[in-house]
Design a protein around this motif. Structure first.
Motif, short mmCIF file in Angstrom:
data_model
loop_
_atom_site.label_atom_id
_atom_site.label_comp_id
_atom_site.label_asym_id
_atom_site.label_seq_id
_atom_site.Cartn_x
_atom_site.Cartn_y
_atom_site.Cartn_z
N ALA A 130 0.74 2.31 5.09
CA ALA A 130 1.63 1.61 4.17
C ALA A 130 2.73 0.95 4.99
CB ALA A 130 2.24 2.59 3.16
N THR A 131 3.19 -0.22 4.52
CA THR A 131 4.23 -0.95 5.21
C THR A 131 5.30 -1.40 4.23
OG1 THR A 131 2.63 -1.80 6.82
CG2 THR A 131 4.74 -2.92 6.69
N THR B 196 11.60 4.93 -2.84
CA THR B 196 10.89 5.52 -1.70
C THR B 196 10.82 4.53 -0.54
OG1 THR B 196 9.56 6.92 -3.15
CG2 THR B 196 8.72 6.54 -0.92
N ALA B 197 10.52 3.27 -0.88
CA ALA B 197 10.43 2.24 0.17
C ALA B 197 11.77 2.06 0.86
CB ALA B 197 9.98 0.92 -0.46
N LEU B 198 12.85 2.02 0.08
CA LEU B 198 14.18 1.87 0.69
C LEU B 198 14.52 3.07 1.56
CD1 LEU B 198 16.14 0.32 -2.31
CD2 LEU B 198 15.57 -0.79 -0.15
N ASN B 199 14.18 4.25 1.09
CA ASN B 199 14.45 5.45 1.89
C ASN B 199 13.70 5.42 3.22
OD1 ASN B 199 16.34 6.92 0.38
ND2 ASN B 199 14.76 7.71 -0.99
N LEU B 200 12.47 4.93 3.21
CA LEU B 200 11.72 4.79 4.47
C LEU B 200 12.44 3.84 5.42
CD1 LEU B 200 8.02 4.64 3.19
CD2 LEU B 200 9.07 6.46 4.56
N SER C 271 0.82 -1.23 0.00
CA SER C 271 0.00 0.00 0.00
C SER C 271 0.84 1.26 0.00
CB SER C 271 -0.95 0.01 1.23
OG SER C 271 -1.79 -1.11 1.22
N LEU C 272 1.92 1.25 -0.78
CA LEU C 272 2.77 2.45 -0.91
C LEU C 272 2.61 2.99 -2.32
CD1 LEU C 272 4.88 4.27 0.49
CD2 LEU C 272 6.64 2.82 -0.55
N GLY C 273 2.07 4.18 -2.43
CA GLY C 273 1.83 4.76 -3.75
C GLY C 273 0.90 3.90 -4.56
N VAL C 274 1.29 3.61 -5.81
CA VAL C 274 0.45 2.79 -6.67
C VAL C 274 0.68 1.30 -6.47
CG1 VAL C 274 0.28 4.56 -8.45
CG2 VAL C 274 2.19 2.95 -8.50
N ILE C 275 1.66 0.94 -5.64
CA ILE C 275 1.94 -0.47 -5.40
C ILE C 275 1.06 -0.97 -4.27
CG2 ILE C 275 3.69 -2.15 -4.74
CD1 ILE C 275 5.78 -0.41 -6.00
N GLY C 276 0.18 -1.96 -4.60
CA GLY C 276 -0.70 -2.51 -3.60
C GLY C 276 0.00 -3.50 -2.70
N ASP C 277 0.60 -4.52 -3.30
CA ASP C 277 1.28 -5.57 -2.52
C ASP C 277 2.30 -6.23 -3.43
OD1 ASP C 277 2.09 -7.44 -0.72
OD2 ASP C 277 0.27 -8.65 -0.81
#
Length: 587
Positions: free
Chosen positions: A62-63, A40-44, A9-15
């Motif tokens: 988002a996870t 973005t996920a890696l930066n988080l 659930s990050l941006g347009v990526i659901g899973d």
């Protein structure tokens, strides 16, 4: 390295969950498909600020999660374990360290980050190894695991400290040996200076302390106290205060045992005489009765004991002389003196003696200040000369390494479609000596001839800066790597042969570390060992867009490269060109 990355659930990526391998991994996809969500996920996971707007529409949060494999000596291991994280042991092939026949090797760490949606009740949370941790700690751990070079954020080598460290690592063993020797001299010099400053700054205070200690120790020495003396003095005082009563009691008891003095008018039967009369009565009994004979012997023993006690009582009374009053005054004065010493240095007399023992060494130290000042002054002068000489040697070695680094990185930049750019590793010596020498190290970029060299990030666009960092990382790869490098749009604004050179250098970097690249150039993607594609699926009726991450192999990869080349995957010539790119890159 990163073993897997999971996005929910990050941006347009659901899973989506992707497994990552060592070497070179490329991420491609159409514009808007969500390629940047991987970065973005890696930066988080590296502690970046959470943006509630990045949470997928309709989701509460988002996870993102990643599994890292860490070398046993990586500093991130200690940081994670101090925070209570659980790290599994794995061997070099990724098997559990406690599996049959396998010994412990690397460590495995799972890191997660969740971000709440705007207006929701969920908050940003982070965990490492199953333990909740502050987000800032993710940044500290991630700094030892991943270097991200993006269009707007070049995280690695941003600080002057990181730049100096990179140059020192590039300089090699000779500088490392010189730096270790310098640090030993510097630490000793700093300690000697601190001690000298302490002595000279507080010289008057230390002199007063020495004078006070001297008086106190002299007072204790003159008192000549012994442990338990106060109890002995109290007992003597009590006896002297009751001297008349004690004399009367002892003389009365003596009279009862030995009889009254002939001058006394009182007729007191003597215990000794009565016992002797009883013994004689037994001895005069007729016959030799053994029982009476035994009793007579026992009475003889009683008589001897009574005589001894009588003599002791007479001696005790004699010792209670007429000087008892003066003795009492002396004893009370002694007790007052002991009590004062115990109040000052006690609470017991043994403590007074311990205090004197421990503070005698301090007095010796304070009284030796003059000699110590001379000794420290000479030591500081000698060490300062050694520190300055060591700092000059570090400057020389760093300057030589900086020239070599500048030349190598500049050569790489020219091959990366920056023909007029010049890279400068600047070393300015002669500053105040510190733990790492007296040098200021700065990495600078001169974009074109005639311009002034400027710090990285201030004289180049995002794409140019990514290429500068790529060139720098390629040169530093064997000496100062982190396990994983991430490049986002490193190829922005280039094409043709320059793109091929970027792909080749990314592949070269991947020989030493794990490399993950987000790109739109097929020339770069063709060099990758693993190809990930972000696909977009729009549902206009449902009103949302979903993206997924797929691993491409064989013809699927050829088809994606053809799309990147010609804008459509069905072109035969594009597919032929894609195969040619793959064959050339593999060669």
């Amino acid at each position: 390295m990163i073993e897997y990355l999971s996005i929910d659930s990050l941006g347009v990526i659901g899973d989506a969950t992707v497994d990552l391998d060592p070497g070179f991994t490329v991420v491609t996809g159409e514009t808007g498909a969500g390629k940047t969500m991987v970065v973005t996920a890696l930066n988080l996971l590296l502690g970046a600020r959470a943006d509630a707007g990045a949470v997928r529409h309709g989701a509460s949060h988002a996870t993102v999660e990643a599994g890292f494999r860490l070398a046993a000596g990586n500093a991130a291991v200690g940081l994670a374990e101090e925070a209570g994280a659980v790290l599994d042991e794995v061997d070099d092939e990724g098997h559990d360290g406690d599996a049959p026949g396998r010994g412990p090797g690397n460590r495995s760490l799972v890191v997660t980050r969740s971000v709440g949606a705007a207006g929701g009740s969920s908050r940003s949370r982070a965990s490492a190894g199953g333990r909740g941790v502050p987000v800032a700690l993710l940044g500290e751990i991630g700094g030892h695991l991943v270097a991200v070079h993006g269009q707007t954020d070049q995280l690695r080598l941003k600080s002057a400290t990181a730049q100096r460290h990179a140059l020192d690592a590039f300089a090699g063993e000779e500088l490392a040996t010189a730096l270790a020797a310098y640090r030993r001299d510097f630490d000793t010099w700093r300690a000697a200076r601190a001690e000298l400053a302490e002595i000279t700054l507080h010289e008057q205070d230390r002199a007063r302390e020495a004078e006070n200690l001297q008086r106190a120790l002299e007072e204790i020495d003159e008192a000549d106290v012994t442990p338990g003396e106060d109890e002995e003095v109290r007992a003597r005082i009590q006896r002297l205060e009751n001297v008349e009563e004690l004399r009367a009691a002892s003389l009365g008891a003596h009279a009862h045992l030995a009889g009254a003095d002939v001058a006394e008018a009182v007729d007191v039967p003597a215990a000794e005489a009565l016992v002797e009369a009883a013994r004689q009565a037994l001895l005069q009994a007729p016959g030799q009765d053994t029982e009476l004979t035994g009793l007579a012997a026992r009475l003889a023993e009683v008589g001897i004991v009574l005589a001894d006690v009588s003599a002791d009582l007479a001696g005790y009374a004699a010792r209670l002389d007429d000087d008892a009053a003066s003795d009492l005054d002396a004893a009370q004065s002694r007790l007052a003196e002991l009590t004062r010493l115990m109040r000052l240095y006690g609470p017991e007399l043994a403590d007074v003696l311990d205090w004197a023992r421990s503070h005698r060494a301090r007095l010796d130290e304070l009284q030796g200040d003059s000699g110590r000042i001379v000794e420290l002054t000479e030591q500081c002068e000698r060490l300062e000369a050694a520190v300055l000489a060591g700092a000059a040697e570090l400057t020389r070695l760093r300057t030589a390494a900086a020239q070599d680094l500048s030349g190598q990185v500049t050569k790489e930049l020219h091959a990366l479609s920056m023909p007029d750019a010049t890279f400068h590793a600047s070393v300015t010596g002669g500053g105040e000596p510190g733990p790492h020498g007296a040098d200021d190290v700065a990495l600078l970029l001169q974009p074109h001839a005639g311009s002034a060299p400027r710090p990285l990030g201030k004289g180049a666009s995002g794409g140019e800066l990514s290429r500068v960092m790529l060139a720098l990382e390629v040169v530093l790869a064997a000496t100062d790597p982190v396990p994983t490098f991430v490049f986002d749009e490193v190829d922005a604004g280039v094409g043709g042969e320059a793109a091929v050179q970027i792909g080749r250098r990314l592949a070269r970097l991947a020989q030493h570390v794990q490399v993950i690249v987000v790109t739109h150039l097929p020339q770069v993607a063709a060099f990758a060992d693993r190809h990930l594609k972000v696909t977009k699926d729009s549902d206009s009726d449902a009103g949302f867009t979903t993206s997924d991450v797929q691993t491409l192999e064989g013809e699927d990869r050829v088809e994606e490269l053809a799309r990147m080349l010609a804008g459509r995957a069905g072109s035969g010539s594009a597919r032929d060109h894609a195969r040619e790119l793959l064959e050339a890159s593999h060669a």
